[in-house]
Enzyme design. Structure first.
Site, short mmCIF file in Angstrom:
data_model
loop_
_atom_site.label_atom_id
_atom_site.label_comp_id
_atom_site.label_asym_id
_atom_site.label_seq_id
_atom_site.Cartn_x
_atom_site.Cartn_y
_atom_site.Cartn_z
N ALA A 134 39.49 38.00 36.13
CA ALA A 134 38.79 38.78 35.11
C ALA A 134 38.55 37.84 33.93
O ALA A 134 39.22 36.81 33.78
CB ALA A 134 39.65 39.97 34.70
N GLY A 183 41.68 38.65 39.15
CA GLY A 183 40.60 39.53 39.59
C GLY A 183 39.78 38.95 40.74
O GLY A 183 39.19 39.70 41.51
N GLU A 214 41.72 39.81 43.69
CA GLU A 214 41.63 41.27 43.83
C GLU A 214 40.26 41.70 44.36
O GLU A 214 40.16 42.63 45.15
CB GLU A 214 41.95 41.93 42.49
CG GLU A 214 43.40 41.72 42.09
CD GLU A 214 43.68 42.07 40.63
OE1 GLU A 214 43.14 41.38 39.74
OE2 GLU A 214 44.42 43.03 40.39
N GLU A 269 48.42 36.62 36.48
CA GLU A 269 48.35 37.40 35.24
C GLU A 269 49.61 37.32 34.40
O GLU A 269 49.55 37.43 33.17
CB GLU A 269 48.05 38.87 35.57
CG GLU A 269 46.61 39.13 36.02
CD GLU A 269 46.40 38.97 37.52
OE1 GLU A 269 47.28 38.42 38.21
OE2 GLU A 269 45.35 39.41 37.99
N1 CAA Z 1 38.24 34.03 32.10
C1 CAA Z 1 37.40 33.43 31.22
N2 CAA Z 1 37.04 32.14 31.31
C2 CAA Z 1 37.55 31.42 32.34
C3 CAA Z 1 38.42 31.97 33.28
C4 CAA Z 1 38.76 33.35 33.14
N3 CAA Z 1 39.57 33.98 34.01
N4 CAA Z 1 38.77 31.02 34.17
C5 CAA Z 1 38.12 29.89 33.80
N5 CAA Z 1 37.38 30.14 32.69
C6 CAA Z 1 36.54 29.19 31.95
C7 CAA Z 1 37.38 28.22 31.15
O1 CAA Z 1 37.78 28.81 29.93
C8 CAA Z 1 36.41 27.06 30.98
O2 CAA Z 1 35.50 27.41 29.96
P1 CAA Z 1 35.21 26.35 28.75
O3 CAA Z 1 34.61 25.16 29.46
O4 CAA Z 1 34.23 27.08 27.88
O5 CAA Z 1 36.51 26.04 28.14
C9 CAA Z 1 35.63 27.07 32.30
O6 CAA Z 1 35.83 28.37 32.87
C10 CAA Z 1 36.16 26.04 33.28
O7 CAA Z 1 37.56 26.27 33.46
P2 CAA Z 1 38.66 25.10 33.29
O8 CAA Z 1 38.17 24.06 32.35
O9 CAA Z 1 39.96 25.76 32.97
O10 CAA Z 1 38.65 24.53 34.78
P3 CAA Z 1 39.86 23.76 35.51
O11 CAA Z 1 39.28 23.23 36.76
O12 CAA Z 1 40.55 22.84 34.56
O13 CAA Z 1 40.94 24.91 35.86
C11 CAA Z 1 41.63 27.07 36.69
C12 CAA Z 1 40.61 25.91 36.79
C13 CAA Z 1 43.01 26.59 37.12
C14 CAA Z 1 41.14 28.17 37.62
C15 CAA Z 1 41.70 27.56 35.24
O14 CAA Z 1 40.37 27.79 34.76
C16 CAA Z 1 42.46 28.85 35.05
O15 CAA Z 1 43.66 28.84 35.08
N6 CAA Z 1 41.74 30.01 34.88
C17 CAA Z 1 42.34 31.26 34.61
C18 CAA Z 1 42.99 31.86 35.86
C19 CAA Z 1 43.63 33.20 35.51
O16 CAA Z 1 44.53 33.28 34.73
N7 CAA Z 1 43.11 34.28 36.13
C20 CAA Z 1 43.58 35.60 35.88
C21 CAA Z 1 42.76 36.24 34.81
S1 CAA Z 1 43.41 37.83 34.25
C22 CAA Z 1 42.93 38.92 35.45
O17 CAA Z 1 42.29 38.58 36.40
C23 CAA Z 1 43.36 40.34 35.23
C24 CAA Z 1 43.17 41.20 36.44
O18 CAA Z 1 44.05 41.44 37.20
C25 CAA Z 1 41.88 41.83 36.71
#
Ligand code: CAA
Length: 258
Positions: free
Chosen positions: A66, A109, A112, A132
């Site tokens: 998400a 998400g 999911e 999460e």
């Molecule tokens: N939401 C918003 N933006 C996101 C995102 C997310 N879930 N995942 C990645 N992005 C964005 C980053 O912020 C980044 O944007 P900027 O360049 O503007 O900073 C861009 O995508 C590229 O991401 P990274 O630079 O972080 O890429 P990476 O290769 O270094 O890392 C990754 C990849 C390990 C997937 C890392 O992006 C990450 O950890 N993402 C979040 C994963 C996460 O926590 N997901 C759960 C979200 S909460 C949820 O999903 C609730 C639910 O149950 C519905």
């Protein structure tokens, strides 16, 4: 022409394709993505010319979760009042089989969303997880419920409580993945599988999905009743007579989807 901004859609033969297309955010699922994916899937579902749907992302990310930036400032009241994630109920209610073709990150998400689909084809570079807890929250699009049903309590609890991310092989061993394919072959394999499903009689496929879904919701006795009734109902279709006649006559069936 594409009526959407965050996804690409295309119908190829009897297969509807939905490609998440927010590369700058690793296909993070904000409200617009949720609405567009659901609208596209619902439209394909309503079209009898579509017998299977594929949802996919990019090679690097199916979906990284998400959209964290969209949620960060929200209050509990807002999450509740706007029914944040509620639109996904309509996606999960689609009657046409949906294949998730997962390459790269399927986190939060994203994992999911894959679990709302009927089949998860994983590229060998796929990574699954429910991270999460790293953000001070828990899965909110069905992760705690569907992951347990997919992999059992102890595997799901380890993943949800620790946020650990697993690769395609571990996901397949756990039962989260239908099949692993080489990353370069993912879309071709998804296409072949979707075409295979879409070539069957649509009433039988819709009944099969509905009956499989029932198994996730109900007891064995009730589920067996649902299966018995669905099985019987198919004997009123043209395609049941055609399918069985074709078998007897040793020829391929010509289904008419009714
Ligand atoms: N939401 C918003 N933006 C996101 C995102 C997310 N879930 N995942 C990645 N992005 C964005 C980053 O912020 C980044 O944007 P900027 O360049 O503007 O900073 C861009 O995508 C590229 O991401 P990274 O630079 O972080 O890429 P990476 O290769 O270094 O890392 C990754 C990849 C390990 C997937 C890392 O992006 C990450 O950890 N993402 C979040 C994963 C996460 O926590 N997901 C759960 C979200 S909460 C949820 O999903 C609730 C639910 O149950 C519905």
């Amino acid at each position: 022409t594409n009526e959407y901004e965050t996804i690409l859609t295309e119908q190829r033969g009897r297969v509807g394709w939905i490609t998440l297309n927010r590369p700058q955010a690793l296909n993070a699922l904000n409200s617009q993505v949720a609405e567009e994916v659901t609208a596209a899937a619902t439209a394909f579902d309503a079209d009898p010319g579509v017998g299977a749907i594929v949802v996919t992302g990019s090679e690097k990310a199916f979906a990284a979760g998400a959209d964290i930036k969209e949620m960060e400032a929200m209050s509990a009241a807002e999450i509740t009042a706007t029914d944040h994630f509620g639109v996904w109920r309509d996606f999960a209610a689609v009657r046409t089989p949906v294949i998730a073709a997962v390459s790269g990150f399927a986190l939060g998400g994203g994992c999911e969303l894959a679990m709302m689909c009927d089949i998860i084809l994983a590229a060998d570079n796929a990574k699954f997880g429910q991270p999460e807890v790293n953000l001070g929250v828990i899965p909110g699009m069905g992760g705690t419920q569907r992951l347990i049903r997919a992999v059992g309590y102890y595997k799901a609890a380890e993943l949800v409580l620790s946020g650990r991310i697993i690769g395609a092989e571990e996901a397949e061993r756990a039962g989260l993945v239908s099949r692993i394919v080489p990353t370069a072959d993912l879309l071709a394999e998804a296409s072949t599988l979707a075409e295979t499903i879409a070539s069957k009689s649509l009433p039988s496929i819709i009944a099969a999905k509905a009956t499989l879904d029932a198994a996730m919701e109900t007891t064995l006795a009730v589920g067996l009743d649902i299966e018995r009734e669905a099985f019987a109902s198919l004997f009123d279709t043209v395609d049941q007579k055609e399918g069985m006649a074709a078998f007897r006559e040793k020829r391929p069936p010509q289904f008419v989807n009714r």
